[in-house]
Scaffold this motif. Structure first.
Motif, mmCIF file in Angstrom:
data_model
loop_
_atom_site.group_PDB
_atom_site.id
_atom_site.type_symbol
_atom_site.label_atom_id
_atom_site.label_comp_id
_atom_site.label_asym_id
_atom_site.label_seq_id
_atom_site.Cartn_x
_atom_site.Cartn_y
_atom_site.Cartn_z
ATOM 1 N N UNK A 44 0.810 -1.212 0.000
ATOM 2 C CA UNK A 44 0.000 0.000 0.000
ATOM 3 C C UNK A 44 0.852 1.273 0.000
ATOM 4 N N UNK A 45 2.168 1.106 -0.071
ATOM 5 C CA UNK A 45 3.072 2.276 -0.038
ATOM 6 C C UNK A 45 2.783 3.165 1.169
ATOM 7 N N UNK A 46 2.534 2.538 2.310
ATOM 8 C CA UNK A 46 2.097 3.276 3.483
ATOM 9 C C UNK A 46 2.977 2.939 4.696
ATOM 10 N N UNK A 47 3.275 3.964 5.481
ATOM 11 C CA UNK A 47 3.986 3.783 6.746
ATOM 12 C C UNK A 47 3.078 4.266 7.864
ATOM 13 N N UNK A 48 3.165 3.599 8.997
ATOM 14 C CA UNK A 48 2.323 3.910 10.147
ATOM 15 C C UNK A 48 3.189 4.239 11.361
ATOM 16 N N UNK A 49 2.619 5.005 12.277
ATOM 17 C CA UNK A 49 3.260 5.241 13.561
ATOM 18 C C UNK A 49 2.185 5.086 14.639
ATOM 19 N N UNK A 50 2.267 4.001 15.379
ATOM 20 C CA UNK A 50 1.375 3.773 16.501
ATOM 21 C C UNK A 50 1.998 4.401 17.734
ATOM 22 N N UNK A 51 1.279 5.336 18.325
ATOM 23 C CA UNK A 51 1.804 6.081 19.472
ATOM 24 C C UNK A 51 0.949 5.771 20.688
ATOM 25 N N UNK A 52 1.534 5.147 21.683
ATOM 26 C CA UNK A 52 0.845 4.800 22.922
ATOM 27 C C UNK A 52 1.464 5.561 24.092
ATOM 28 N N UNK A 53 0.745 5.591 25.193
ATOM 29 C CA UNK A 53 1.227 6.254 26.416
ATOM 30 C C UNK A 53 1.753 7.653 26.106
ATOM 31 N N UNK A 54 0.964 8.405 25.381
ATOM 32 C CA UNK A 54 1.409 9.728 24.937
ATOM 33 C C UNK A 54 1.592 10.677 26.108
ATOM 34 N N UNK A 55 2.590 11.539 25.974
ATOM 35 C CA UNK A 55 2.927 12.523 26.997
ATOM 36 C C UNK A 55 2.801 13.924 26.400
ATOM 37 N N UNK A 56 2.616 14.929 27.242
ATOM 38 C CA UNK A 56 2.539 16.306 26.714
ATOM 39 C C UNK A 56 3.769 16.691 25.887
ATOM 40 N N UNK A 57 4.925 16.169 26.237
ATOM 41 C CA UNK A 57 6.136 16.493 25.475
ATOM 42 C C UNK A 57 6.178 15.846 24.094
ATOM 43 N N UNK A 58 5.212 14.985 23.793
ATOM 44 C CA UNK A 58 5.102 14.435 22.439
ATOM 45 C C UNK A 58 4.366 15.391 21.503
ATOM 46 N N UNK A 59 3.828 16.464 22.045
ATOM 47 C CA UNK A 59 3.119 17.446 21.226
ATOM 48 C C UNK A 59 4.062 18.066 20.202
ATOM 49 N N UNK A 60 3.666 18.003 18.941
ATOM 50 C CA UNK A 60 4.499 18.517 17.851
ATOM 51 C C UNK A 60 3.752 18.320 16.535
ATOM 52 N N UNK A 61 4.312 18.875 15.484
ATOM 53 C CA UNK A 61 3.868 18.521 14.131
ATOM 54 C C UNK A 61 4.702 17.331 13.695
ATOM 55 N N UNK A 62 4.039 16.287 13.263
ATOM 56 C CA UNK A 62 4.717 15.063 12.841
ATOM 57 C C UNK A 62 4.764 15.015 11.318
ATOM 58 N N UNK A 63 5.957 14.740 10.799
ATOM 59 C CA UNK A 63 6.185 14.712 9.360
ATOM 60 C C UNK A 63 6.621 13.313 8.917
ATOM 61 N N UNK A 64 6.049 12.888 7.828
ATOM 62 C CA UNK A 64 6.471 11.653 7.185
ATOM 63 C C UNK A 64 7.615 11.980 6.217
ATOM 64 N N UNK A 65 8.563 11.076 6.122
ATOM 65 C CA UNK A 65 9.687 11.239 5.196
ATOM 66 C C UNK A 65 9.902 9.927 4.467
#
Length: 119
Positions: free
Chosen positions: A75-96
């Motif tokens: 599917x030409x697709x990449x995933x990011x499963x994010x668990x136990x998120x913290x306030x310091x994970x706040x950001x703009x996330x970019x795929x590369x």
């Protein structure tokens, strides 16, 4: 021209989960390594996780054990499963994505998706 379309960002409470996805448009290029980066305003963009075409992964120390990167090559697709998120994970996330054509390799960025972790 290659397009990377991201989805899955949003607002989540601390301890919650989100799943980001990034789909690469069909093109004459083949996809090599893929990765997720993130950037806070006023800070440098940092690598979060990377995955090779063969499935080997690499993570930033700050997300090890909480985030999982995966890909579906069909599917030409990449995933990011994010668990136990913290306030310091706040950001703009970019795929590369590194795209290959013949002997050449070219890097492409997605448009970014906002992840906000807040109560």
């Amino acid at each position: 021209q290659v397009q990377l379309v991201e989805a899955g960002g949003g607002l989540v409470q601390p301890g919650g989960s989100l799943r980001l996805s990034c789909a690469a448009s069909k093109s004459i290029f083949s996809i090599d390594d893929m990765a997720w980066y993130r950037q806070d305003p006023g800070k440098q963009r940092e690598l979060v996780a990377a995955i090779t075409i063969g499935g080997s992964t690499n993570y930033a120390d700050s997300v090890k054990g909480r985030f999982t990167i995966s890909r579906d090559n069909a599917k030409n697709t990449v995933y990011l499963q994010m668990n136990s998120l913290k306030p310091e994970d706040t950001a703009v996330y970019y795929c590369y994505a590194v795209m290959k054509r013949g002997p050449g390799k070219y890097g492409y960025w997605g448009q970014g998706t906002q992840v906000t972790v807040s109560s």
